[in-house]
Motif scaffolding. Sequence first.
Motif, PDB file in Angstrom:
ATOM      1  N   LYS A 189       0.828  -1.203   0.000  1.00 38.01           N
ATOM      2  CA  LYS A 189       0.000   0.000   0.000  1.00 38.01           C
ATOM      3  C   LYS A 189       0.868   1.261   0.000  1.00 38.01           C
ATOM      4  O   LYS A 189       0.525   2.252  -0.651  1.00 38.01           O
ATOM      5  CB  LYS A 189      -0.921  -0.026   1.212  1.00 38.01           C
ATOM      6  CG  LYS A 189      -1.927  -1.175   1.190  1.00 38.01           C
ATOM      7  CD  LYS A 189      -2.754  -1.213   2.463  1.00 38.01           C
ATOM      8  CE  LYS A 189      -3.718  -2.399   2.448  1.00 38.01           C
ATOM      9  NZ  LYS A 189      -4.496  -2.494   3.712  1.00 38.01           N
ATOM     10  N   HIS A 190       1.987   1.217   0.733  1.00 37.22           N
ATOM     11  CA  HIS A 190       2.891   2.370   0.737  1.00 37.22           C
ATOM     12  C   HIS A 190       3.481   2.602  -0.651  1.00 37.22           C
ATOM     13  O   HIS A 190       3.593   3.755  -1.099  1.00 37.22           O
ATOM     14  CB  HIS A 190       4.015   2.136   1.758  1.00 37.22           C
ATOM     15  CG  HIS A 190       5.052   3.210   1.764  1.00 37.22           C
ATOM     16  ND1 HIS A 190       4.822   4.471   2.287  1.00 37.22           N
ATOM     17  CD2 HIS A 190       6.334   3.227   1.305  1.00 37.22           C
ATOM     18  CE1 HIS A 190       5.907   5.214   2.144  1.00 37.22           C
ATOM     19  NE2 HIS A 190       6.837   4.482   1.555  1.00 37.22           N
ATOM     20  N   PHE A 191       3.835   1.528  -1.341  1.00 33.30           N
ATOM     21  CA  PHE A 191       4.364   1.657  -2.703  1.00 33.30           C
ATOM     22  C   PHE A 191       3.324   2.276  -3.629  1.00 33.30           C
ATOM     23  O   PHE A 191       3.649   3.120  -4.465  1.00 33.30           O
ATOM     24  CB  PHE A 191       4.791   0.282  -3.205  1.00 33.30           C
ATOM     25  CG  PHE A 191       5.422   0.294  -4.574  1.00 33.30           C
ATOM     26  CD1 PHE A 191       6.776   0.501  -4.730  1.00 33.30           C
ATOM     27  CD2 PHE A 191       4.650   0.112  -5.716  1.00 33.30           C
ATOM     28  CE1 PHE A 191       7.365   0.525  -5.994  1.00 33.30           C
ATOM     29  CE2 PHE A 191       5.214   0.134  -6.973  1.00 33.30           C
ATOM     30  CZ  PHE A 191       6.581   0.337  -7.111  1.00 33.30           C
ATOM     31  N   ASN A 192       2.064   1.879  -3.496  1.00 32.72           N
ATOM     32  CA  ASN A 192       1.002   2.452  -4.328  1.00 32.72           C
ATOM     33  C   ASN A 192       0.852   3.947  -4.086  1.00 32.72           C
ATOM     34  O   ASN A 192       0.601   4.724  -5.023  1.00 32.72           O
ATOM     35  CB  ASN A 192      -0.322   1.747  -4.055  1.00 32.72           C
ATOM     36  CG  ASN A 192      -0.347   0.330  -4.599  1.00 32.72           C
ATOM     37  OD1 ASN A 192       0.490  -0.054  -5.411  1.00 32.72           O
ATOM     38  ND2 ASN A 192      -1.303  -0.459  -4.146  1.00 32.72           N
ATOM     39  N   ASN A 193       0.998   4.368  -2.835  1.00 35.92           N
ATOM     40  CA  ASN A 193       0.862   5.790  -2.512  1.00 35.92           C
ATOM     41  C   ASN A 193       2.036   6.604  -3.053  1.00 35.92           C
ATOM     42  O   ASN A 193       1.861   7.751  -3.495  1.00 35.92           O
ATOM     43  CB  ASN A 193       0.748   5.975  -1.005  1.00 35.92           C
ATOM     44  CG  ASN A 193      -0.533   5.384  -0.446  1.00 35.92           C
ATOM     45  OD1 ASN A 193      -1.549   5.301  -1.142  1.00 35.92           O
ATOM     46  ND2 ASN A 193      -0.500   4.957   0.806  1.00 35.92           N
ATOM     47  N   VAL A 194       3.236   6.016  -3.020  1.00 31.75           N
ATOM     48  CA  VAL A 194       4.421   6.737  -3.475  1.00 31.75           C
ATOM     49  C   VAL A 194       4.476   6.788  -5.002  1.00 31.75           C
ATOM     50  O   VAL A 194       4.939   7.778  -5.588  1.00 31.75           O
ATOM     51  CB  VAL A 194       5.691   6.084  -2.904  1.00 31.75           C
ATOM     52  CG1 VAL A 194       6.946   6.741  -3.463  1.00 31.75           C
ATOM     53  CG2 VAL A 194       5.691   6.162  -1.387  1.00 31.75           C
ATOM     54  N   HIS A 195       3.998   5.739  -5.668  1.00 32.45           N
ATOM     55  CA  HIS A 195       4.062   5.662  -7.139  1.00 32.45           C
ATOM     56  C   HIS A 195       2.658   5.444  -7.707  1.00 32.45           C
ATOM     57  O   HIS A 195       2.322   4.345  -8.169  1.00 32.45           O
ATOM     58  CB  HIS A 195       4.989   4.522  -7.570  1.00 32.45           C
ATOM     59  CG  HIS A 195       6.369   4.622  -7.014  1.00 32.45           C
ATOM     60  ND1 HIS A 195       7.297   5.522  -7.470  1.00 32.45           N
ATOM     61  CD2 HIS A 195       6.978   3.925  -6.009  1.00 32.45           C
ATOM     62  CE1 HIS A 195       8.423   5.380  -6.804  1.00 32.45           C
ATOM     63  NE2 HIS A 195       8.268   4.426  -5.913  1.00 32.45           N
ATOM     64  N   PRO A 196       1.807   6.456  -7.677  1.00 32.83           N
ATOM     65  CA  PRO A 196       0.422   6.289  -8.149  1.00 32.83           C
ATOM     66  C   PRO A 196       0.323   6.000  -9.638  1.00 32.83           C
ATOM     67  O   PRO A 196      -0.599   5.306 -10.076  1.00 32.83           O
ATOM     68  CB  PRO A 196      -0.234   7.633  -7.787  1.00 32.83           C
ATOM     69  CG  PRO A 196       0.908   8.606  -7.712  1.00 32.83           C
ATOM     70  CD  PRO A 196       2.071   7.830  -7.195  1.00 32.83           C
TER      71      PRO A 196
END
Length: 488
Positions: free
Chosen positions: A298-305
């Motif tokens: 989820k953190h990766f999705n937020n950083v790289h939308p």
Amino acid sequence: MDYCNGVQGFINFATSIPRNFTDGGIRYPYRKCKNLKFLHQDVVTMHLLTKGFMQDYLCWYAHGELFVPNESMVERVVGSTSSASNMHEVGNENSNRYRNMVMDAMRMSEGNASEFPNIEEELNADAARFFDMLKDSDEPLWDGCTNHSKLSAIAQVFTIKSDHGLSEACYDKIIEWVRSILPEGNKLKDNFYVAKFMMKPLGLGYQKIDMCSNFCMLYYLENAELTKCMTCGHSRYKPRTGRVKTLVAYKKLRYFPITPRLQRLFMSPRTAEHMTWHQSHHAVDGVMVHPSNGEAWKHFNNVHPHFSAESRNVRLGLCTDGFNPFGSFAAPYSCWPVILTVYNLPPGMYMRPEFMFLFMVIPGPSNPGRNIDVCLRPLIDELTQLWSFEALTYDISRKHNFVMRAALMWTINDFPAYGMVSSWSTHGKLACSYCMENNKAFTLTNRGKTFFLTVTVASCRRITGTERIERISLLAELKRMLHPASFR
């Protein structure tokens, strides 16, 4: 008259499918045009009546006809012992295992074999090889042969060669003798070289990259022409002896490019629809059934939308470890395979062996140590390209091309390999990257070794600050009570 009726039947079939039309014309199956030109149906009719069809265009795959085994093809299914009443069902389930082998290698299925050329584009090299291999899997070894096809004979002889370790010269002698007892006009390949060239499209190639025997550098890209290591000065090649003229490197790295392997996951109807499972499945709060439910994902999705907006972009995990391929009782040898796992797939698939891609084998006899990043450079370059420059990929589940990207999410290793891959020192008082300076490790007075208390990583991640220090202090006091001699 029969030929005229057949031509008219072809025209009726081709014009009944709307997607066959481009600029008001359909593909022209003449021997010189080979379905590459589009002409009006009346012109195609006239030319076919006067000039005829291209050779071996028995299945109209470029005009929407599916590959369906005919009766003679079903009778030639290799190894079939079923009764005549069951033969129809066997044919419908694609029982020709050599035909299925071509389907698996090219990532197609019997029902979808015609989808690829139905795109309004010229047949590319991959599609041409695919149809050539399909033809070889159905073509009998000689006229009247019912047991073997042109492909099945070569595949079985290759298996015998591999199982018994036959040399190429021995293979050629056996083939020469077999051809002498087969009927005239048989289609068995003459020698190993020609047979290997025929089987090559079934596989995905790899690169052999010379490297320094001390793991200092790769003779790769801008350094491909060097003959000695820039760091340690060690020679690239072994000294020549006798009449040997070929240059042999001290050490070679085998690298299997990952991009075509990921693209084949989308070209197969059996896997393409599962490559978006990580986003389409229903997640239950508080229950982690897949890495996509975790905080890191989820953190990766937020950083790289922009990356996460395309659900077909590939999430990868890397793992590596050393082992002795010659057994535990053999001489010391450390060989390091490096494996990538595709986490787009559902839990029941991504840990299966067929979806864990071996893409690199780092040779021994010693482990690469901290220089493992030198060996991983081809992978780093390819992942950088997949992140920045992207790769055009055909998705058979949606019947169109898309731009595929990939990202490495994490690595999975034991503690020594973790230190090598991450360059984190796993020795000394700061070996635990979670506890850092709060781990209360100390050096034994008499033995001079660093001593760690039995606090697991999981427990370290659950407790913080004062609670962690109090727990570690309590365990330290307990160990002093149990083993007082070690702390003097």
